[in-house]
Design a protein around this motif. Structure first.
Motif, PDB file in Angstrom:
ATOM      1  N   PHE A 183       0.939  -0.806   0.449  1.00  0.00           N
ATOM      2  CA  PHE A 183       0.650   0.204   0.241  1.00  0.00           C
ATOM      3  C   PHE A 183       1.125   1.300  -0.301  1.00  0.00           C
ATOM      4  O   PHE A 183       0.424   1.908  -0.571  1.00  0.00           O
ATOM      5  CB  PHE A 183      -0.614   0.092   0.657  1.00  0.00           C
ATOM      6  N   LEU A 184       1.540   0.826   1.048  1.00  0.00           N
ATOM      7  CA  LEU A 184       2.699   2.547   1.044  1.00  0.00           C
ATOM      8  C   LEU A 184       3.792   2.372  -0.645  1.00  0.00           C
ATOM      9  O   LEU A 184       4.119   3.137  -0.754  1.00  0.00           O
ATOM     10  CB  LEU A 184       3.773   2.732   1.913  1.00  0.00           C
TER      11      LEU A 184
ATOM     12  N   TRP B 160      13.548  -5.025  11.807  1.00  0.00           N
ATOM     13  CA  TRP B 160      14.355  -4.620  11.265  1.00  0.00           C
ATOM     14  C   TRP B 160      13.226  -3.957   9.731  1.00  0.00           C
ATOM     15  O   TRP B 160      13.855  -3.554   9.052  1.00  0.00           O
ATOM     16  CB  TRP B 160      15.750  -5.617  10.852  1.00  0.00           C
ATOM     17  N   SER B 161      12.409  -5.410   9.662  1.00  0.00           N
ATOM     18  CA  SER B 161      12.095  -4.466   8.216  1.00  0.00           C
ATOM     19  C   SER B 161      11.010  -3.647   8.423  1.00  0.00           C
ATOM     20  O   SER B 161      10.347  -3.221   7.573  1.00  0.00           O
ATOM     21  CB  SER B 161      10.279  -5.786   8.196  1.00  0.00           C
TER      22      SER B 161
ATOM     23  N   ALA C 263      11.370   0.008   6.127  1.00  0.00           N
ATOM     24  CA  ALA C 263      10.665   0.475   5.642  1.00  0.00           C
ATOM     25  C   ALA C 263      10.621   2.279   5.534  1.00  0.00           C
ATOM     26  O   ALA C 263       9.897   3.051   4.643  1.00  0.00           O
ATOM     27  CB  ALA C 263       9.073  -0.378   6.462  1.00  0.00           C
ATOM     28  N   PHE C 264      10.457   1.824   6.702  1.00  0.00           N
ATOM     29  CA  PHE C 264      11.100   3.809   7.370  1.00  0.00           C
ATOM     30  C   PHE C 264      11.915   4.486   6.216  1.00  0.00           C
ATOM     31  O   PHE C 264      11.783   5.734   5.847  1.00  0.00           O
ATOM     32  CB  PHE C 264      10.771   4.326   8.366  1.00  0.00           C
TER      33      PHE C 264
ATOM     34  N   LEU D  87      13.656   3.783   3.543  1.00  0.00           N
ATOM     35  CA  LEU D  87      12.465   3.370   2.272  1.00  0.00           C
ATOM     36  C   LEU D  87      11.981   4.601   2.768  1.00  0.00           C
ATOM     37  O   LEU D  87      12.011   5.684   0.720  1.00  0.00           O
ATOM     38  CB  LEU D  87      12.415   2.074   2.054  1.00  0.00           C
ATOM     39  N   SER D  88      10.872   4.779   2.840  1.00  0.00           N
ATOM     40  CA  SER D  88      10.118   6.158   2.470  1.00  0.00           C
ATOM     41  C   SER D  88      10.516   6.609   2.969  1.00  0.00           C
ATOM     42  O   SER D  88      10.434   8.248   2.522  1.00  0.00           O
ATOM     43  CB  SER D  88       8.747   6.228   4.053  1.00  0.00           C
ATOM     44  N   THR D  89      11.351   7.243   3.692  1.00  0.00           N
ATOM     45  CA  THR D  89      12.353   8.111   3.748  1.00  0.00           C
ATOM     46  C   THR D  89      12.625   8.617   2.481  1.00  0.00           C
ATOM     47  O   THR D  89      12.573  10.303   2.355  1.00  0.00           O
ATOM     48  CB  THR D  89      13.290   8.687   5.036  1.00  0.00           C
ATOM     49  N   ALA D  90      13.738   8.240   1.931  1.00  0.00           N
ATOM     50  CA  ALA D  90      14.091   8.203   0.502  1.00  0.00           C
ATOM     51  C   ALA D  90      12.908   8.104  -1.001  1.00  0.00           C
ATOM     52  O   ALA D  90      12.924   9.722  -0.966  1.00  0.00           O
ATOM     53  CB  ALA D  90      15.325   6.714   0.231  1.00  0.00           C
TER      54      ALA D  90
END
Length: 229
Positions: free
Chosen positions: A15-16, A174-175, A179-180, A182-185
Protein backbone atom coordinates in the motif's frame (compact mmCIF):
# COMPACT_ATOMS: atom_id res chain seq x y z
CA UNK A 1 11.76 -12.78 17.93
CA UNK A 2 11.61 -14.07 14.38
CA UNK A 3 11.89 -11.36 11.74
CA UNK A 4 9.43 -12.93 9.29
CA UNK A 5 7.22 -10.36 7.59
CA UNK A 6 3.54 -11.07 8.24
CA UNK A 7 0.81 -11.03 5.62
CA UNK A 8 -0.59 -7.80 7.08
CA UNK A 9 2.82 -6.15 6.82
CA UNK A 10 3.19 -7.25 3.21
CA UNK A 11 -0.17 -5.64 2.38
CA UNK A 12 0.76 -2.46 4.27
CA UNK A 13 4.15 -2.19 2.55
CA UNK A 14 2.54 -2.69 -0.87
CA UNK A 15 0.00 0.00 0.00
CA UNK A 16 2.78 2.42 0.91
CA UNK A 17 4.65 1.56 -2.27
CA UNK A 18 1.53 2.41 -4.28
CA UNK A 19 1.18 5.72 -2.41
CA UNK A 20 4.82 6.57 -3.12
CA UNK A 21 4.54 5.66 -6.80
CA UNK A 22 1.47 7.89 -7.15
CA UNK A 23 3.17 10.61 -5.12
CA UNK A 24 6.26 10.55 -7.30
CA UNK A 25 4.19 10.47 -10.48
CA UNK A 26 1.96 13.42 -9.55
CA UNK A 27 4.84 15.25 -7.88
CA UNK A 28 6.84 15.27 -11.11
CA UNK A 29 4.08 15.45 -13.71
CA UNK A 30 1.33 17.55 -12.10
CA UNK A 31 2.41 19.44 -9.00
CA UNK A 32 -0.89 21.33 -8.87
CA UNK A 33 -2.83 18.06 -8.65
CA UNK A 34 -0.37 16.78 -6.04
CA UNK A 35 -0.86 19.87 -3.86
CA UNK A 36 -4.57 20.49 -4.34
CA UNK A 37 -5.95 16.95 -4.61
CA UNK A 38 -3.48 14.21 -3.63
CA UNK A 39 -2.20 15.86 -0.44
CA UNK A 40 -4.88 18.52 0.06
CA UNK A 41 -5.91 19.52 3.60
CA UNK A 42 -8.76 17.28 4.78
CA UNK A 43 -7.99 14.89 1.95
CA UNK A 44 -7.61 11.13 1.86
CA UNK A 45 -3.92 11.16 2.82
CA UNK A 46 -4.51 13.31 5.88
CA UNK A 47 -7.52 11.34 7.10
CA UNK A 48 -5.76 8.02 6.56
CA UNK A 49 -2.89 9.29 8.71
CA UNK A 50 -5.32 10.19 11.49
CA UNK A 51 -6.95 6.75 11.21
CA UNK A 52 -3.56 5.03 11.59
CA UNK A 53 -2.68 7.10 14.66
CA UNK A 54 -6.03 6.65 16.41
CA UNK A 55 -5.85 2.92 15.63
CA UNK A 56 -2.59 2.72 17.61
CA UNK A 57 -4.32 4.48 20.49
CA UNK A 58 -7.29 2.07 20.37
CA UNK A 59 -4.94 -0.92 20.21
CA UNK A 60 -3.04 0.34 23.26
CA UNK A 61 -6.32 0.98 25.09
CA UNK A 62 -7.52 -2.54 24.25
CA UNK A 63 -4.32 -4.00 25.67
CA UNK A 64 -4.61 -1.82 28.74
CA UNK A 65 -8.15 -3.03 29.42
CA UNK A 66 -7.34 -6.66 28.63
CA UNK A 67 -4.07 -6.99 30.52
CA UNK A 68 -4.10 -4.11 33.00
CA UNK A 69 -5.17 -6.31 35.90
CA UNK A 70 -2.21 -8.67 35.55
CA UNK A 71 0.52 -6.22 34.58
CA UNK A 72 2.68 -4.09 36.81
CA UNK A 73 2.48 -0.33 37.32
CA UNK A 74 5.22 0.65 34.84
CA UNK A 75 3.62 -1.44 32.07
CA UNK A 76 0.28 0.25 32.77
CA UNK A 77 1.95 3.67 32.81
CA UNK A 78 3.74 3.10 29.50
CA UNK A 79 0.65 1.76 27.75
CA UNK A 80 -1.49 4.62 29.10
CA UNK A 81 1.02 7.17 27.78
CA UNK A 82 0.83 5.59 24.32
CA UNK A 83 -2.97 5.82 24.40
CA UNK A 84 -2.74 9.55 25.12
CA UNK A 85 0.19 10.21 22.78
CA UNK A 86 -1.49 8.81 19.69
CA UNK A 87 -4.87 10.38 20.51
CA UNK A 88 -2.96 13.66 20.58
CA UNK A 89 -1.25 12.85 17.28
CA UNK A 90 -4.52 11.96 15.56
CA UNK A 91 -6.25 15.03 16.96
CA UNK A 92 -3.48 17.34 15.80
CA UNK A 93 -3.51 15.78 12.34
CA UNK A 94 -7.12 16.85 11.75
CA UNK A 95 -6.99 19.97 13.98
CA UNK A 96 -9.20 18.18 16.51
CA UNK A 97 -12.05 17.90 14.03
CA UNK A 98 -12.30 21.66 13.63
CA UNK A 99 -12.95 21.59 9.89
CA UNK A 100 -15.07 18.45 10.10
CA UNK A 101 -17.48 20.06 12.56
CA UNK A 102 -17.02 23.58 11.15
CA UNK A 103 -15.77 25.04 14.44
CA UNK A 104 -14.18 28.48 14.28
CA UNK A 105 -10.80 29.00 15.94
CA UNK A 106 -10.55 31.20 19.03
CA UNK A 107 -8.82 34.58 18.77
CA UNK A 108 -5.73 33.08 20.45
CA UNK A 109 -5.25 30.50 17.69
CA UNK A 110 -6.11 33.00 14.96
CA UNK A 111 -3.32 35.25 16.19
CA UNK A 112 -0.70 32.64 17.10
CA UNK A 113 -1.29 29.77 14.69
CA UNK A 114 0.35 29.91 11.25
CA UNK A 115 -2.81 28.55 9.64
CA UNK A 116 -5.31 30.02 12.09
CA UNK A 117 -6.27 26.49 13.17
CA UNK A 118 -6.91 24.91 16.56
CA UNK A 119 -3.76 22.83 16.88
CA UNK A 120 -0.33 23.08 18.47
CA UNK A 121 1.98 21.96 15.67
CA UNK A 122 1.27 25.08 13.60
CA UNK A 123 1.74 27.49 16.49
CA UNK A 124 4.21 30.32 16.06
CA UNK A 125 6.33 31.18 19.12
CA UNK A 126 8.93 33.92 18.95
CA UNK A 127 8.58 34.03 15.19
CA UNK A 128 9.34 30.31 14.81
CA UNK A 129 6.88 27.56 13.94
CA UNK A 130 6.60 24.89 16.62
CA UNK A 131 6.15 22.40 13.79
CA UNK A 132 9.65 23.08 12.46
CA UNK A 133 11.46 23.03 15.80
CA UNK A 134 9.65 20.26 17.68
CA UNK A 135 7.59 18.25 15.21
CA UNK A 136 10.34 18.17 12.58
CA UNK A 137 13.84 18.54 14.01
CA UNK A 138 13.23 16.96 17.43
CA UNK A 139 10.96 14.26 16.02
CA UNK A 140 13.63 13.32 13.47
CA UNK A 141 16.13 12.73 16.28
CA UNK A 142 13.58 10.68 18.24
CA UNK A 143 12.80 8.55 15.17
CA UNK A 144 16.49 7.81 14.53
CA UNK A 145 16.95 6.74 18.14
CA UNK A 146 13.75 4.68 18.22
CA UNK A 147 14.03 2.97 14.83
CA UNK A 148 17.78 2.35 14.70
CA UNK A 149 19.38 2.68 18.12
CA UNK A 150 16.66 1.01 20.19
CA UNK A 151 16.51 -2.26 18.19
CA UNK A 152 20.31 -2.59 18.51
CA UNK A 153 20.28 -1.90 22.24
CA UNK A 154 17.35 -4.25 22.75
CA UNK A 155 19.32 -7.10 21.17
CA UNK A 156 22.64 -6.28 22.82
CA UNK A 157 21.93 -4.79 26.27
CA UNK A 158 19.90 -6.74 28.82
CA UNK A 159 19.29 -3.61 30.92
CA UNK A 160 17.67 -1.85 27.97
CA UNK A 161 15.59 -4.88 27.07
CA UNK A 162 14.30 -5.06 30.63
CA UNK A 163 13.55 -1.32 30.67
CA UNK A 164 11.67 -1.39 27.36
CA UNK A 165 9.62 -4.40 28.44
CA UNK A 166 8.78 -2.90 31.81
CA UNK A 167 7.40 0.25 30.21
CA UNK A 168 5.65 -1.71 27.43
CA UNK A 169 7.63 0.02 24.68
CA UNK A 170 7.14 -1.85 21.36
CA UNK A 171 10.52 -2.36 19.69
CA UNK A 172 10.67 -2.12 15.87
CA UNK A 173 11.74 -5.10 13.81
CA UNK A 174 14.36 -4.50 11.14
CA UNK A 175 11.65 -4.78 8.49
CA UNK A 176 9.97 -1.75 10.08
CA UNK A 177 13.23 0.20 10.20
CA UNK A 178 14.05 -0.59 6.58
CA UNK A 179 10.53 0.37 5.51
CA UNK A 180 10.88 3.73 7.23
CA UNK A 181 14.29 4.43 5.68
CA UNK A 182 12.95 3.58 2.23
CA UNK A 183 9.91 5.77 2.90
CA UNK A 184 12.22 8.65 3.76
CA UNK A 185 14.12 8.21 0.50
CA UNK A 186 10.91 8.09 -1.55
CA UNK A 187 9.46 11.18 0.13
CA UNK A 188 12.65 13.22 -0.24
CA UNK A 189 12.53 12.49 -3.97
CA UNK A 190 9.13 14.18 -4.32
CA UNK A 191 9.63 17.82 -5.35
CA UNK A 192 6.51 19.34 -3.77
CA UNK A 193 6.63 21.03 -0.35
CA UNK A 194 3.48 19.11 0.59
CA UNK A 195 5.34 15.81 0.33
CA UNK A 196 5.49 15.69 4.14
CA UNK A 197 1.80 14.78 4.18
CA UNK A 198 2.83 11.51 2.50
CA UNK A 199 5.62 11.09 5.05
CA UNK A 200 3.14 11.44 7.89
CA UNK A 201 1.01 8.69 6.37
CA UNK A 202 4.08 6.43 6.13
CA UNK A 203 4.79 7.23 9.79
CA UNK A 204 1.27 6.22 10.78
CA UNK A 205 1.24 2.97 8.81
CA UNK A 206 4.67 1.80 9.95
CA UNK A 207 4.10 2.70 13.59
CA UNK A 208 0.79 0.83 13.57
CA UNK A 209 2.67 -2.22 12.23
CA UNK A 210 5.27 -1.84 14.98
CA UNK A 211 2.57 -1.79 17.66
CA UNK A 212 0.77 -4.76 16.13
CA UNK A 213 3.86 -6.92 15.68
CA UNK A 214 6.83 -5.59 17.71
CA UNK A 215 10.07 -7.45 18.28
CA UNK A 216 9.08 -7.87 21.94
CA UNK A 217 5.50 -8.89 21.22
CA UNK A 218 5.48 -11.32 24.13
CA UNK A 219 4.88 -8.44 26.54
CA UNK A 220 1.41 -8.05 25.07
CA UNK A 221 0.46 -11.71 25.35
CA UNK A 222 -2.21 -12.72 27.82
CA UNK A 223 -0.25 -15.19 29.94
CA UNK A 224 -0.17 -16.06 33.54
CA UNK A 225 3.33 -15.30 32.80
CA UNK A 226 2.36 -11.73 33.56
CA UNK A 227 5.19 -12.35 35.97
CA UNK A 228 7.30 -11.93 32.82
CA UNK A 229 7.86 -8.41 34.01
Amino acid sequence: MKSKITGLEQIAFLFLLLVFILGLYFGFTDDIYFDTVFTVEDGVIEYLTAVMLISISFLSLFRLIKLGKVKKALWILGTSLFVLLFVFGAGEEISWGQRIFDVESSEFFKENNAQGETNLHNMVVGGKKVNKVIFSQLLTLVLVIYLIVCPILFRKASWFKSLANRFAVPIPRWSHTIAFLLSTAFVLAIPSDRKWEVYELAFGVIFLLIFINPLNGEIFKNQEEANYL
